[in-house]
Design a protein around this motif. Structure first.
Motif, PDB file in Angstrom:
ATOM      1  N   TYR A  81      -6.826   4.446   5.332  1.00 20.36           N
ATOM      2  CA  TYR A  81      -7.391   3.284   6.013  1.00 20.36           C
ATOM      3  C   TYR A  81      -7.376   3.475   7.528  1.00 20.36           C
ATOM      4  CZ  TYR A  81      -7.464   0.440   1.710  1.00 20.36           C
ATOM      5  OH  TYR A  81      -7.727  -0.078   0.461  1.00 20.36           O
ATOM      6  N   LEU A 103       0.832  -1.199   0.000  1.00 17.61           N
ATOM      7  CA  LEU A 103       0.000   0.000   0.000  1.00 17.61           C
ATOM      8  C   LEU A 103       0.867   1.249   0.000  1.00 17.61           C
ATOM      9  CD1 LEU A 103      -2.594  -1.001   2.754  1.00 17.61           C
ATOM     10  CD2 LEU A 103      -2.913  -1.086   0.279  1.00 17.61           C
ATOM     11  N   THR A 161      -2.652   5.730   1.226  1.00 15.82           N
ATOM     12  CA  THR A 161      -3.683   4.708   1.423  1.00 15.82           C
ATOM     13  C   THR A 161      -3.657   4.195   2.851  1.00 15.82           C
ATOM     14  OG1 THR A 161      -3.500   4.064  -0.898  1.00 15.82           O
ATOM     15  CG2 THR A 161      -4.568   2.494   0.588  1.00 15.82           C
TER      16      THR A 161
END
Length: 61
Positions: A23, A15, A19
């Protein structure tokens, strides 16, 4: 227990930094541990657990 830096987290998960933080804000990724004013790390076992959850989700689909 081992703490790992963002570079290692991105390498393990694949990732991007943005990101990962997205998250985290959505409570879909383990939160980092503060090591100082501008220094954070993640618990390696929590990251490995997150990866295993993703594999389990894939296998159930």
């Amino acid at each position: 227990m081992r703490l790992i830096k963002l570079k290692d987290v991105t390498s393990l998960t694949g990732l991007a930094r943005s990101t990962i933080y997205k998250y985290i804000s959505e409570e879909r990724f383990p939160k980092p541990v503060s090591l100082g004013e501008r220094n954070v790390a993640w618990v390696e076992e929590e990251i490995q657990g997150w990866i295993l959850e993703k594999i389990a989700e894939r296998d159930l689909a």
